[in-house]
Design a protein around this motif. Structure first.
Motif, PDB file in Angstrom:
ATOM      1  N   THR A  76       0.705  -0.993   0.106  1.00 19.99           N
ATOM      2  CA  THR A  76      -0.105  -0.048   0.034  1.00 19.99           C
ATOM      3  C   THR A  76       0.869   1.150  -0.077  1.00 19.99           C
ATOM      4  O   THR A  76       1.950   1.323   0.674  1.00 19.99           O
ATOM      5  CB  THR A  76      -0.946   0.079   1.328  1.00 19.99           C
ATOM      6  OG1 THR A  76      -1.733  -1.293   1.154  1.00 19.99           O
ATOM      7  CG2 THR A  76      -1.854   1.303   1.274  1.00 19.99           C
ATOM      8  N   VAL A  77       0.743   2.119  -0.992  1.00 24.10           N
ATOM      9  CA  VAL A  77       1.535   3.341  -1.098  1.00 24.10           C
ATOM     10  C   VAL A  77       0.690   4.467  -0.837  1.00 24.10           C
ATOM     11  O   VAL A  77      -0.577   4.593  -1.198  1.00 24.10           O
ATOM     12  CB  VAL A  77       2.088   3.558  -2.731  1.00 24.10           C
ATOM     13  CG1 VAL A  77       2.776   4.697  -3.108  1.00 24.10           C
ATOM     14  CG2 VAL A  77       2.790   2.402  -3.081  1.00 24.10           C
ATOM     15  N   PHE A  78       1.064   5.409   0.035  1.00 23.88           N
ATOM     16  CA  PHE A  78       0.327   6.648   0.328  1.00 23.88           C
ATOM     17  C   PHE A  78       1.276   7.623   0.050  1.00 23.88           C
ATOM     18  O   PHE A  78       2.641   7.668   0.247  1.00 23.88           O
ATOM     19  CB  PHE A  78       0.163   6.629   2.076  1.00 23.88           C
ATOM     20  CG  PHE A  78      -0.372   5.522   2.540  1.00 23.88           C
ATOM     21  CD1 PHE A  78      -2.027   5.582   2.813  1.00 23.88           C
ATOM     22  CD2 PHE A  78       0.364   4.378   3.049  1.00 23.88           C
ATOM     23  CE1 PHE A  78      -2.355   4.377   3.342  1.00 23.88           C
ATOM     24  CE2 PHE A  78      -0.414   3.458   3.710  1.00 23.88           C
ATOM     25  CZ  PHE A  78      -1.702   3.455   3.706  1.00 23.88           C
ATOM     26  N   ILE A  79       0.767   8.551  -0.649  1.00 23.29           N
ATOM     27  CA  ILE A  79       1.348   9.778  -1.282  1.00 23.29           C
ATOM     28  C   ILE A  79       0.648  11.027  -0.967  1.00 23.29           C
ATOM     29  O   ILE A  79      -0.768  10.947  -0.907  1.00 23.29           O
ATOM     30  CB  ILE A  79       1.846   9.619  -2.948  1.00 23.29           C
ATOM     31  CG1 ILE A  79       0.717   9.481  -3.850  1.00 23.29           C
ATOM     32  CG2 ILE A  79       2.893   8.587  -3.034  1.00 23.29           C
ATOM     33  CD1 ILE A  79       0.851   9.349  -5.135  1.00 23.29           C
ATOM     34  N   THR A  80       1.386  12.107  -0.616  1.00 22.18           N
ATOM     35  CA  THR A  80       0.615  13.193  -0.428  1.00 22.18           C
ATOM     36  C   THR A  80       0.334  14.098  -1.650  1.00 22.18           C
ATOM     37  O   THR A  80      -0.438  15.245  -1.678  1.00 22.18           O
ATOM     38  CB  THR A  80       1.459  14.426   0.292  1.00 22.18           C
ATOM     39  OG1 THR A  80       2.820  14.501  -0.322  1.00 22.18           O
ATOM     40  CG2 THR A  80       1.637  13.592   1.562  1.00 22.18           C
ATOM     41  N   LEU A 116       6.529  12.795   2.255  1.00 19.86           N
ATOM     42  CA  LEU A 116       5.896  12.655   0.980  1.00 19.86           C
ATOM     43  C   LEU A 116       5.232  11.416   0.499  1.00 19.86           C
ATOM     44  O   LEU A 116       4.274  11.440  -0.335  1.00 19.86           O
ATOM     45  CB  LEU A 116       6.490  13.203  -0.241  1.00 19.86           C
ATOM     46  CG  LEU A 116       7.332  14.707   0.082  1.00 19.86           C
ATOM     47  CD1 LEU A 116       8.347  15.162  -1.175  1.00 19.86           C
ATOM     48  CD2 LEU A 116       6.289  15.908   0.163  1.00 19.86           C
ATOM     49  N   VAL A 117       5.931  10.327   0.959  1.00 21.49           N
ATOM     50  CA  VAL A 117       5.511   8.823   0.646  1.00 21.49           C
ATOM     51  C   VAL A 117       5.792   8.188   1.681  1.00 21.49           C
ATOM     52  O   VAL A 117       6.642   8.348   2.672  1.00 21.49           O
ATOM     53  CB  VAL A 117       6.418   8.253  -0.497  1.00 21.49           C
ATOM     54  CG1 VAL A 117       7.911   8.665  -0.317  1.00 21.49           C
ATOM     55  CG2 VAL A 117       5.702   7.024  -1.092  1.00 21.49           C
ATOM     56  N   GLU A 118       4.696   6.983   1.865  1.00 17.37           N
ATOM     57  CA  GLU A 118       4.782   5.876   2.860  1.00 17.37           C
ATOM     58  C   GLU A 118       4.536   4.667   2.267  1.00 17.37           C
ATOM     59  O   GLU A 118       3.418   4.854   1.393  1.00 17.37           O
ATOM     60  CB  GLU A 118       4.136   6.260   4.045  1.00 17.37           C
ATOM     61  CG  GLU A 118       4.002   5.206   5.216  1.00 17.37           C
ATOM     62  CD  GLU A 118       3.050   5.498   6.454  1.00 17.37           C
ATOM     63  OE1 GLU A 118       3.180   4.596   7.320  1.00 17.37           O
ATOM     64  OE2 GLU A 118       2.714   6.654   6.528  1.00 17.37           O
ATOM     65  N   ILE A 119       5.247   3.631   2.472  1.00 17.58           N
ATOM     66  CA  ILE A 119       4.829   2.308   1.963  1.00 17.58           C
ATOM     67  C   ILE A 119       4.799   1.381   2.664  1.00 17.58           C
ATOM     68  O   ILE A 119       5.801   1.146   3.713  1.00 17.58           O
ATOM     69  CB  ILE A 119       5.621   2.069   0.690  1.00 17.58           C
ATOM     70  CG1 ILE A 119       5.725   2.865  -0.377  1.00 17.58           C
ATOM     71  CG2 ILE A 119       5.382   0.539   0.187  1.00 17.58           C
ATOM     72  CD1 ILE A 119       6.744   3.056  -1.343  1.00 17.58           C
ATOM     73  N   GLU A 120       3.839   0.424   2.817  1.00 18.18           N
ATOM     74  CA  GLU A 120       3.789  -0.783   3.747  1.00 18.18           C
ATOM     75  C   GLU A 120       3.436  -1.843   2.838  1.00 18.18           C
ATOM     76  O   GLU A 120       3.261  -2.111   1.808  1.00 18.18           O
ATOM     77  CB  GLU A 120       2.413  -0.605   4.662  1.00 18.18           C
ATOM     78  CG  GLU A 120       1.191  -0.700   3.978  1.00 18.18           C
ATOM     79  CD  GLU A 120       0.000  -0.758   5.006  1.00 18.18           C
ATOM     80  OE1 GLU A 120       0.279  -0.002   6.215  1.00 18.18           O
ATOM     81  OE2 GLU A 120      -1.018  -1.121   4.705  1.00 18.18           O
ATOM     82  N   ILE A 121       3.907  -3.004   3.384  1.00 23.15           N
ATOM     83  CA  ILE A 121       4.128  -4.094   2.490  1.00 23.15           C
ATOM     84  C   ILE A 121       3.620  -5.499   3.378  1.00 23.15           C
ATOM     85  O   ILE A 121       3.711  -5.563   4.534  1.00 23.15           O
ATOM     86  CB  ILE A 121       5.260  -4.620   2.095  1.00 23.15           C
ATOM     87  CG1 ILE A 121       6.560  -4.760   3.476  1.00 23.15           C
ATOM     88  CG2 ILE A 121       6.047  -3.619   1.475  1.00 23.15           C
ATOM     89  CD1 ILE A 121       7.423  -6.145   3.176  1.00 23.15           C
ATOM     90  N   ILE A 122       3.195  -6.506   2.739  1.00 22.49           N
ATOM     91  CA  ILE A 122       2.788  -7.768   3.351  1.00 22.49           C
ATOM     92  C   ILE A 122       3.683  -8.990   2.358  1.00 22.49           C
ATOM     93  O   ILE A 122       3.676  -8.865   1.113  1.00 22.49           O
ATOM     94  CB  ILE A 122       1.097  -8.226   3.064  1.00 22.49           C
ATOM     95  CG1 ILE A 122       0.282  -7.206   3.870  1.00 22.49           C
ATOM     96  CG2 ILE A 122       1.209  -9.696   3.608  1.00 22.49           C
ATOM     97  CD1 ILE A 122      -1.067  -7.468   3.550  1.00 22.49           C
TER      98      ILE A 122
END
Length: 125
Positions: A76-80, A116-122
């Protein structure tokens, strides 16, 4: 049963959470922002430098669990800003093989520390 995965090669948690948790064959990694683990500070250089740092932080968490990017099933990528979508894609894509993971990308109002960006993984062994 769950096991916390920790490494000094990625930023330490800045709240009551683990860098990652393994349960069975699965690894769930908390969202990573562009904190340099050596300094504890957000890296300068805009979206390009931040995306590189995020991916390197994820790489270190995967390594601490004995895994690599080929084990990642979902991100899941979160960007502003959606204006950064193509830049993030270009850098992100270099870390995966011919079968990239499933992914969601969400624009958010803001992220911790002004990232500016956050990424989580499984991932799965």
């Amino acid at each position: 049963m769950k096991e916390a995965i920790k490494t000094g090669r990625a930023p330490q948690a800045i709240g009551p959470y683990s860098q990652a948790v393994r349960t069975g064959d699965f690894l769930f990694a908390s969202g990573q922002i562009a904190i340099n683990p050596a300094t504890g500070e957000l890296v300068p250089g805009g979206i390009e430098a931040q995306t590189e740092q995020v991916m390197e932080n994820i790489k270190q968490i995967l390594a601490a669990a004995g895994l690599n990017f080929s084990h990642v099933l979902k991100t899941t990528v979160f960007i502003t800003s959606m204006n950064d979508f193509a830049t993030v894609n270009q850098i992100y894509g270099r870390y995966f093989d011919d079968t990239p993971p499933a992914r969601s990308c969400v624009a958010v109002a803001e992220l911790p520390k002004g990232a500016l960006v956050e990424i989580e993984i499984i991932a799965r062994q």
